[in-house]
Design an enzyme around this catalytic site. Structure first.
Site, PDB file in Angstrom:
ATOM      1  N   CYS A 116       0.405   3.006   3.729  1.00  0.00           N
ATOM      2  CA  CYS A 116       0.875   2.444   4.995  1.00  0.00           C
ATOM      3  C   CYS A 116       1.889   1.327   4.835  1.00  0.00           C
ATOM      4  O   CYS A 116       2.331   0.750   5.835  1.00  0.00           O
ATOM      5  CB  CYS A 116      -0.316   1.937   5.811  1.00  0.00           C
ATOM      6  SG  CYS A 116      -1.167   0.527   5.052  1.00  0.00           S
ATOM      7  N   CYS A 149      -8.451  -4.795 -10.143  1.00  0.00           N
ATOM      8  CA  CYS A 149      -7.942  -3.712 -10.978  1.00  0.00           C
ATOM      9  C   CYS A 149      -7.533  -2.561 -10.058  1.00  0.00           C
ATOM     10  O   CYS A 149      -8.384  -1.897  -9.460  1.00  0.00           O
ATOM     11  CB  CYS A 149      -9.034  -3.276 -11.963  1.00  0.00           C
ATOM     12  SG  CYS A 149      -8.499  -2.098 -13.203  1.00  0.00           S
ATOM     13  N   CYS A 200      -5.069   0.657   6.310  1.00  0.00           N
ATOM     14  CA  CYS A 200      -5.291   2.108   6.424  1.00  0.00           C
ATOM     15  C   CYS A 200      -6.588   2.568   5.789  1.00  0.00           C
ATOM     16  O   CYS A 200      -6.941   3.739   5.879  1.00  0.00           O
ATOM     17  CB  CYS A 200      -4.124   2.872   5.819  1.00  0.00           C
ATOM     18  SG  CYS A 200      -3.973   2.726   4.014  1.00  0.00           S
ATOM     19  N   CYS A 215       0.848  -1.199   0.000  1.00  0.00           N
ATOM     20  CA  CYS A 215       0.000   0.000   0.000  1.00  0.00           C
ATOM     21  C   CYS A 215       0.877   1.239   0.000  1.00  0.00           C
ATOM     22  O   CYS A 215       1.837   1.347   0.767  1.00  0.00           O
ATOM     23  CB  CYS A 215      -0.912  -0.018   1.225  1.00  0.00           C
ATOM     24  SG  CYS A 215      -1.913   1.474   1.408  1.00  0.00           S
ATOM     25  N   CYS A 230      -7.332  -1.013   1.156  1.00  0.00           N
ATOM     26  CA  CYS A 230      -6.317  -1.553   2.044  1.00  0.00           C
ATOM     27  C   CYS A 230      -6.950  -1.780   3.411  1.00  0.00           C
ATOM     28  O   CYS A 230      -7.548  -0.868   3.988  1.00  0.00           O
ATOM     29  CB  CYS A 230      -5.143  -0.583   2.161  1.00  0.00           C
ATOM     30  SG  CYS A 230      -3.929  -1.049   3.425  1.00  0.00           S
TER      31      CYS A 230
END
Length: 263
Positions: free
Chosen positions: A85, A154, A134, A82, A131
């Site tokens: 984070c 995607c 976060c 991510c 995510c």
């Protein structure tokens, strides 16, 4: 009428073990499903640590232009983390070229890496992926991916960073352990049923159109009209297949079958 019925549909689809929220953002209904984000920052903190492009995607649910991300070309073994984070999200081994212009994967590293949501920004229901650490917006999940999952995650490239296995062996080992231990549980009904029911309704609508007109067209000598008459039937099969594939995500999977089943 559809929007008026959505809250009732959400309550009907949600089980007691699942959490959901109904915030109205700009008049748009979002249904968020999954655990509470572990990483919480103020808006000012996110703005200070992210580039304007990454902030727009991760925190404002924006979309980058297709074919602009350098991550599209990544083929080296490694982990996509991510951009907000650094939580591990996807591995190179599940990445493939979807032709969409955005980095695409057929599976995350395990089910706990992401949370799913149903959004109606384009009126049509879509499954959003975020995510789990976060809460940053990553992209969307579609039912047109390759086997073994049949799904396409995607993802906006600007929402992720890439770390090669050679650059961080410790991360590579941790991700490999998580992937090996991963198991799949059925997806929350509230993240699956809105889109599945919508596609099923489209399939029925196209089939009714075909059934209503096929008799009239068969009597016609116009070859073009006869060929065109099968277009609604093709659409019905297409949307029906998507609905059926979505509903598969509600079914329990055999033990240790995460890599061979859908999220």
């Amino acid at each position: 009428m559809l929007r008026a019925a959505l809250p009732a549909l959400i309550l009907l689809c949600s089980g007691p073990a699942e959490s959901f929220q109904l915030p109205l953002v700009g008049g748009r209904l979002r249904i968020a499903v999954g655990r509470q984000a572990a990483t919480e920052k103020t808006d000012a903190e996110w703005r200070s640590m992210l580039s304007p492009e990454a902030y727009h995607v991760l925190r404002e649910e924006g979309t980058e232009s297709p074919f602009t991300s350098e991550l599209n070309a990544v083929e080296v073994a490694g982990t996509f983390v991510c951009g907000g984070c650094r939580a591990p999200l996807f591995a190179t081994k599940t990445k493939y070229d979807s032709g969409s212009g955005w980095p695409s994967f057929y599976s995350p590293i395990d089910q706990s890496a992401l949370t799913l949501a149903t959004d109606y920004k384009l009126v049509l229901p879509r499954t959003e992926c975020r995510c789990a650490s976060c809460g940053g917006h990553l992209g969307h999940v579609f039912e047109d991916g390759p086997q073994p999952t049949g799904q396409r995650f995607c993802v906006n490239g600007v929402a992720m960073d890439f770390c090669a296995d050679e650059a961080d062996p410790g991360l590579a080992e941790a991700v490999a352990k998580r992937a090996a231990a991963a198991t799949r549980t059925p997806s929350p009904a509230s993240a699956v049923l809105p889109g599945a029911l919508f596609n099923a309704a489209l399939a029925m609508s196209f089939f009714m159109s075909y059934a209503e007109n096929c008799g009239k067209v068969e009597a016609s000598a116009d070859a073009a009209a006869k060929a065109l008459a099968y277009f609604p039937l093709a659409c019905s099969v297409f949307y029906g297949t998507i609905a059926a594939r979505s509903l598969r995500r509600l079914l329990p999977a055999p033990p240790n079958s995460f890599d061979s089943e859908v999220l």
